[in-house]
Design a protein around this motif. Structure first.
Motif, PDB file in Angstrom:
ATOM      1  N   THR A  43      -1.574  -5.672   4.953  1.00 42.33           N
ATOM      2  CA  THR A  43      -2.528  -4.806   4.243  1.00 42.33           C
ATOM      3  C   THR A  43      -1.797  -3.756   3.429  1.00 42.33           C
ATOM      4  O   THR A  43      -2.138  -3.481   2.266  1.00 42.33           O
ATOM      5  CB  THR A  43      -3.473  -4.130   5.222  1.00 42.33           C
ATOM      6  N   MET A  44      -0.737  -3.215   4.013  1.00 42.94           N
ATOM      7  CA  MET A  44       0.045  -2.189   3.304  1.00 42.94           C
ATOM      8  C   MET A  44       0.744  -2.788   2.100  1.00 42.94           C
ATOM      9  O   MET A  44       0.770  -2.179   1.015  1.00 42.94           O
ATOM     10  CB  MET A  44       1.064  -1.574   4.266  1.00 42.94           C
ATOM     11  N   GLN A  45       1.324  -4.006   2.279  1.00 41.21           N
ATOM     12  CA  GLN A  45       1.994  -4.651   1.147  1.00 41.21           C
ATOM     13  C   GLN A  45       1.014  -4.975   0.038  1.00 41.21           C
ATOM     14  O   GLN A  45       1.305  -4.816  -1.156  1.00 41.21           O
ATOM     15  CB  GLN A  45       2.695  -5.919   1.641  1.00 41.21           C
ATOM     16  N   GLN A  46      -0.194  -5.489   0.481  1.00 45.83           N
ATOM     17  CA  GLN A  46      -1.194  -5.809  -0.541  1.00 45.83           C
ATOM     18  C   GLN A  46      -1.617  -4.562  -1.299  1.00 45.83           C
ATOM     19  O   GLN A  46      -1.768  -4.586  -2.512  1.00 45.83           O
ATOM     20  CB  GLN A  46      -2.401  -6.505   0.126  1.00 45.83           C
ATOM     21  N   MET A  47      -1.796  -3.485  -0.508  1.00 47.79           N
ATOM     22  CA  MET A  47      -2.182  -2.223  -1.174  1.00 47.79           C
ATOM     23  C   MET A  47      -1.075  -1.752  -2.103  1.00 47.79           C
ATOM     24  O   MET A  47      -1.340  -1.268  -3.211  1.00 47.79           O
ATOM     25  CB  MET A  47      -2.481  -1.166  -0.105  1.00 47.79           C
ATOM     26  N   ALA A  48       0.199  -1.924  -1.647  1.00 45.55           N
ATOM     27  CA  ALA A  48       1.324  -1.504  -2.515  1.00 45.55           C
ATOM     28  C   ALA A  48       1.387  -2.359  -3.763  1.00 45.55           C
ATOM     29  O   ALA A  48       1.639  -1.866  -4.876  1.00 45.55           O
ATOM     30  CB  ALA A  48       2.623  -1.599  -1.710  1.00 45.55           C
TER      31      ALA A  48
END
Length: 384
Positions: A304-309
């Motif tokens: 989720t963090m990578q996608q958000m990044a």
């Protein structure tokens, strides 16, 4: 008046007669003591007799009284036996007045009115009669019978004398032989010697018989005691054998029970170990499941963090592209190449985890999909 006088004269005469009779009766009343005979003799015949009697005699009555006691006399008779040996028999006779029929009147007539002299006469007559009968018996008896059979002499005297003395008005209560004496001292000694020898022989025989009986009884008792001892020993041995058998059976039961308990303990221990193993497995599975869920959750968070990044970079890139739309085609290509280079450089430093229903991840092409998707979106937006 004459009739009244005659009547009074008669009454006075009757009263005088009654008073005279009463006075005569009181003056002539005869009373016998409780231990005294009274005879009422009328015209020479017995009219009434009794002990302790009360009687008012008439003009023709004669009243006599004498003791109603029991009298005793002793006798002693000497005579020779059939062996021509002299013996002396002594004893006594108890006699009293014959109570039936005219016995008291006959005794009164026979013995001088039963005065002291008359009683002495009765004793003498009875003594002579008794001694005569005893002498006659001794003359027909052996000396041994005379010495030993006193009861026979007594019974014979009573049997022969009783009918005679009842005619005298006498009743013989008893006759007893008190002593039999042998008049010859040498004969007496010889008889005693023979008697002593017989008694000694009888005593020896009796002693031997008693000793034999005692020995037989001892032997019998000893055999019985031995038998009882053997029976007791057998019973004790049987009891010990039974007790040992019971002990052995109890020990076997205890061993079986102990074995059963040990088997139960082993079975229980096995079940406990199985339960513990199952619990460990459940706990291990729970720990693995928890670890896996945590890892999945962490991976999902990282994704989720990578996608958000990536989305943030895409937006920044889009903004940058919009700002640089005025660039030439050559600048755009250069910028595109730099952007791709940056993306690939970032992808080399990332590790993509793919989560599926079976769990776990790999390093294949599928790990690169999210980054490629983001890059493709960025390039599309840049072209637009």
């Amino acid at each position: 008046m004459e009739g009244i006088e005659m009547y009074l004269s008669i009454v006075g005469t009757v009263a005088a007669l009654v008073i005279g009779y009463v006075m005569y009766t009181r003056l002539t009343l005869q009373v016998a003591a409780p231990n005294e005979w009274m005879l009422v003799i009328r015209d020479g015949k017995l009219h009434k007799a009794g002990v302790g009697l009360r009687w008012a005699p008439g003009l023709n009555d004669t009243v006599v009284k004498f003791p109603a006691s029991i009298f005793k006399l002793t006798f002693s008779a000497q005579q020779i036996t059939k062996e021509m040996q002299g013996v002396e028999v002594t004893g006594f006779v108890m006699w009293t007045i014959f109570r039936d029929e005219e016995g008291p009147f006959r005794a009164y007539r026979s013995f001088n009115g039963l005065t002291s002299a008359g009683i002495d006469q009765a004793n003498e007559n009875l003594r002579n009669l008794t001694e005569s009968i005893i002498r006659a018996q001794i003359a027909n008896m052996d000396i041994t019978d005379v010495v030993a059979n006193r009861e026979m002499m007594r019974d014979n005297v009573r049997k022969q004398a009783s009918p005679l003395v009842q005619g005298w008005g006498v009743w013989m209560e008893t006759i007893e032989v008190t002593d039999v004496k042998i008049l010859s001292s040498s004969l007496f000694s010889n008889l005693q010697a023979k008697f002593r020898e017989e008694m000694r022989s009888k005593a020896e025989l009796l002693k031997m018989s008693n000793n034999k009986s005692i020995e037989e009884e001892k032997t019998k008792v000893s055999l019985e005691m031995n038998k009882l001892q053997v029976d007791s020993d057998n019973q004790k041995a049987q009891y010990r054998a039974n007790e040992e058998l019971k002990t052995q059976q109890n020990n076997e039961k205890l061993m079986q029970e102990k074995t059963r308990i040990q088997e139960s303990e082993l079975a229980l221990q096995g079940k406990l170990e199985e339960a513990q193993e199952l619990q460990r497995r459940k706990m291990a599975m729970t720990r693995e499941e928890t670890s896996r869920l945590v890892e999945v959750q962490q991976q999902q968070t990282r994704d989720t963090m990578q996608q958000m990044a990536a989305e943030a970079e895409a937006k920044a890139f889009k903004t940058k592209m919009e700002a640089q739309q005025c660039m030439s085609e050559t600048n755009l290509k250069v910028l595109s190449l730099e952007t791709s280079k940056q993306i690939y450089n970032q992808m080399e430093s990332m590790k993509v985890l793919h989560v599926s229903g079976g769990g776990g991840g790999g390093d294949g092409v599928e790990k690169m999909v999210p980054g490629l998707v983001a890059m493709q979106q960025a390039l599309t937006m840049a072209k637009d």
